[in-house]
Design a protein around this motif. Sequence first.
Motif, PDB file in Angstrom:
ATOM      1  N   HIS A  93     128.588  63.588 -10.950  1.00 17.82           N
ATOM      2  CA  HIS A  93     128.039  62.751 -12.023  1.00 17.82           C
ATOM      3  C   HIS A  93     128.310  61.272 -11.713  1.00 17.82           C
ATOM      4  O   HIS A  93     127.402  60.442 -11.786  1.00 17.82           O
ATOM      5  CB  HIS A  93     128.663  63.145 -13.368  1.00 17.82           C
ATOM      6  CG  HIS A  93     128.235  62.269 -14.495  1.00 17.82           C
ATOM      7  ND1 HIS A  93     126.996  62.349 -15.078  1.00 17.82           N
ATOM      8  CD2 HIS A  93     128.888  61.263 -15.140  1.00 17.82           C
ATOM      9  CE1 HIS A  93     126.899  61.443 -16.033  1.00 17.82           C
ATOM     10  NE2 HIS A  93     128.038  60.779 -16.093  1.00 17.82           N
ATOM     11  N   ILE A  94     129.528  60.965 -11.351  1.00 16.44           N
ATOM     12  CA  ILE A  94     129.894  59.586 -11.001  1.00 16.44           C
ATOM     13  C   ILE A  94     129.192  59.175  -9.706  1.00 16.44           C
ATOM     14  O   ILE A  94     128.715  58.042  -9.585  1.00 16.44           O
ATOM     15  CB  ILE A  94     131.423  59.421 -10.887  1.00 16.44           C
ATOM     16  CG1 ILE A  94     132.124  59.828 -12.201  1.00 16.44           C
ATOM     17  CG2 ILE A  94     131.794  57.992 -10.488  1.00 16.44           C
ATOM     18  CD1 ILE A  94     131.812  58.976 -13.393  1.00 16.44           C
ATOM     19  N   GLY A 136     126.288  60.014  -8.667  1.00 14.91           N
ATOM     20  CA  GLY A 136     124.912  59.652  -9.011  1.00 14.91           C
ATOM     21  C   GLY A 136     124.820  58.265  -9.606  1.00 14.91           C
ATOM     22  O   GLY A 136     123.909  57.492  -9.284  1.00 14.91           O
ATOM     23  N   GLN A 137     125.766  57.923 -10.450  1.00 16.69           N
ATOM     24  CA  GLN A 137     125.760  56.599 -11.053  1.00 16.69           C
ATOM     25  C   GLN A 137     126.034  55.515 -10.016  1.00 16.69           C
ATOM     26  O   GLN A 137     125.414  54.459 -10.037  1.00 16.69           O
ATOM     27  CB  GLN A 137     126.772  56.538 -12.192  1.00 16.69           C
ATOM     28  CG  GLN A 137     126.361  57.440 -13.336  1.00 16.69           C
ATOM     29  CD  GLN A 137     127.342  57.426 -14.471  1.00 16.69           C
ATOM     30  OE1 GLN A 137     128.548  57.451 -14.263  1.00 16.69           O
ATOM     31  NE2 GLN A 137     126.822  57.373 -15.681  1.00 16.69           N
ATOM     32  N   LEU A 138     126.959  55.784  -9.111  1.00 16.55           N
ATOM     33  CA  LEU A 138     127.258  54.802  -8.061  1.00 16.55           C
ATOM     34  C   LEU A 138     126.071  54.638  -7.114  1.00 16.55           C
ATOM     35  O   LEU A 138     125.766  53.521  -6.676  1.00 16.55           O
ATOM     36  CB  LEU A 138     128.506  55.219  -7.281  1.00 16.55           C
ATOM     37  CG  LEU A 138     129.816  55.209  -8.068  1.00 16.55           C
ATOM     38  CD1 LEU A 138     130.968  55.696  -7.183  1.00 16.55           C
ATOM     39  CD2 LEU A 138     130.118  53.840  -8.634  1.00 16.55           C
ATOM     40  N   ARG A 166     122.857  55.050  -7.894  1.00 10.43           N
ATOM     41  CA  ARG A 166     121.836  54.270  -8.604  1.00 10.43           C
ATOM     42  C   ARG A 166     122.204  52.789  -8.611  1.00 10.43           C
ATOM     43  O   ARG A 166     121.348  51.924  -8.429  1.00 10.43           O
ATOM     44  CB  ARG A 166     121.651  54.790 -10.029  1.00 10.43           C
ATOM     45  CG  ARG A 166     120.823  56.063 -10.090  1.00 10.43           C
ATOM     46  CD  ARG A 166     120.451  56.445 -11.510  1.00 10.43           C
ATOM     47  NE  ARG A 166     121.591  56.820 -12.334  1.00 10.43           N
ATOM     48  CZ  ARG A 166     122.192  58.008 -12.297  1.00 10.43           C
ATOM     49  NH1 ARG A 166     121.773  58.929 -11.469  1.00 10.43           N
ATOM     50  NH2 ARG A 166     123.217  58.263 -13.086  1.00 10.43           N
ATOM     51  N   TYR A 167     123.477  52.507  -8.809  1.00 11.01           N
ATOM     52  CA  TYR A 167     123.948  51.118  -8.786  1.00 11.01           C
ATOM     53  C   TYR A 167     123.688  50.492  -7.420  1.00 11.01           C
ATOM     54  O   TYR A 167     123.163  49.383  -7.322  1.00 11.01           O
ATOM     55  CB  TYR A 167     125.436  51.060  -9.137  1.00 11.01           C
ATOM     56  CG  TYR A 167     126.073  49.721  -8.847  1.00 11.01           C
ATOM     57  CD1 TYR A 167     125.811  48.623  -9.664  1.00 11.01           C
ATOM     58  CD2 TYR A 167     126.920  49.551  -7.761  1.00 11.01           C
ATOM     59  CE1 TYR A 167     126.384  47.394  -9.403  1.00 11.01           C
ATOM     60  CE2 TYR A 167     127.491  48.325  -7.498  1.00 11.01           C
ATOM     61  CZ  TYR A 167     127.225  47.245  -8.317  1.00 11.01           C
ATOM     62  OH  TYR A 167     127.787  46.023  -8.051  1.00 11.01           O
ATOM     63  N   GLU A 216     129.564  48.609 -16.912  1.00 15.63           N
ATOM     64  CA  GLU A 216     128.160  48.955 -16.713  1.00 15.63           C
ATOM     65  C   GLU A 216     127.927  49.858 -15.506  1.00 15.63           C
ATOM     66  O   GLU A 216     126.831  50.376 -15.335  1.00 15.63           O
ATOM     67  CB  GLU A 216     127.349  47.677 -16.510  1.00 15.63           C
ATOM     68  CG  GLU A 216     127.408  46.715 -17.669  1.00 15.63           C
ATOM     69  CD  GLU A 216     126.765  45.389 -17.316  1.00 15.63           C
ATOM     70  OE1 GLU A 216     125.792  45.379 -16.548  1.00 15.63           O
ATOM     71  OE2 GLU A 216     127.260  44.366 -17.798  1.00 15.63           O
ATOM     72  N   TYR A 227     129.521  52.838 -14.437  1.00 17.23           N
ATOM     73  CA  TYR A 227     129.516  54.280 -14.704  1.00 17.23           C
ATOM     74  C   TYR A 227     129.811  54.522 -16.182  1.00 17.23           C
ATOM     75  O   TYR A 227     130.176  53.617 -16.914  1.00 17.23           O
ATOM     76  CB  TYR A 227     130.505  55.034 -13.812  1.00 17.23           C
ATOM     77  CG  TYR A 227     131.855  54.377 -13.672  1.00 17.23           C
ATOM     78  CD1 TYR A 227     132.805  54.513 -14.659  1.00 17.23           C
ATOM     79  CD2 TYR A 227     132.167  53.611 -12.568  1.00 17.23           C
ATOM     80  CE1 TYR A 227     134.035  53.898 -14.552  1.00 17.23           C
ATOM     81  CE2 TYR A 227     133.405  52.993 -12.448  1.00 17.23           C
ATOM     82  CZ  TYR A 227     134.325  53.139 -13.442  1.00 17.23           C
ATOM     83  OH  TYR A 227     135.538  52.529 -13.335  1.00 17.23           O
ATOM     84  N   THR A 228     129.613  55.753 -16.607  1.00 20.77           N
ATOM     85  CA  THR A 228     129.763  56.130 -18.009  1.00 20.77           C
ATOM     86  C   THR A 228     131.131  55.714 -18.555  1.00 20.77           C
ATOM     87  O   THR A 228     132.152  56.071 -17.974  1.00 20.77           O
ATOM     88  CB  THR A 228     129.621  57.664 -18.151  1.00 20.77           C
ATOM     89  OG1 THR A 228     128.400  58.081 -17.553  1.00 20.77           O
ATOM     90  CG2 THR A 228     129.649  58.079 -19.607  1.00 20.77           C
ATOM     91  N   TRP A 253     131.882  59.502 -21.880  1.00 28.21           N
ATOM     92  CA  TRP A 253     132.080  60.574 -20.897  1.00 28.21           C
ATOM     93  C   TRP A 253     132.706  61.803 -21.549  1.00 28.21           C
ATOM     94  O   TRP A 253     132.322  62.921 -21.261  1.00 28.21           O
ATOM     95  CB  TRP A 253     132.964  60.050 -19.765  1.00 28.21           C
ATOM     96  CG  TRP A 253     133.120  60.939 -18.598  1.00 28.21           C
ATOM     97  CD1 TRP A 253     132.253  61.091 -17.560  1.00 28.21           C
ATOM     98  CD2 TRP A 253     134.223  61.794 -18.302  1.00 28.21           C
ATOM     99  NE1 TRP A 253     132.757  61.988 -16.648  1.00 28.21           N
ATOM    100  CE2 TRP A 253     133.966  62.433 -17.089  1.00 28.21           C
ATOM    101  CE3 TRP A 253     135.418  62.082 -18.966  1.00 28.21           C
ATOM    102  CZ2 TRP A 253     134.852  63.330 -16.514  1.00 28.21           C
ATOM    103  CZ3 TRP A 253     136.296  62.971 -18.395  1.00 28.21           C
ATOM    104  CH2 TRP A 253     136.007  63.583 -17.183  1.00 28.21           C
TER     105      TRP A 253
END
Length: 96
Positions: A42-43, A45-47, A49-50, A71, A73-74, A79
């Motif tokens: 999950h993290i 994926g956020q990294l 996208r960033y 801004e 990650y969740t 979370w």
Amino acid sequence: VLSSYEFAIEVAARSFDQPPTKSKRVRVQTRDVWPWGHLVRHIDGQLERYLDQVEKDPQKMISIGDVYENELYTPFEDWTELEFVQEDVHNGQFFQ
């Protein structure tokens, strides 16, 4: 729950912007162990996208002042309410 959040971020950050490596030794990868597979990815994926956003527009690079509320990650409070966190972390004690 807090230590799960911190560990997921730490594992994801350790390999941030690095291609997956194949070790000649047989080792278990954190991302292949329940529940870390869900939490770390999950993290991840956020990294990812960033990183994509920053590569397209370097002005979108942010500075992290608060590791629990930013801004990138969740935020921790959000979370803890995610369904997979509720199932895997809050109720995970029943699987051990």
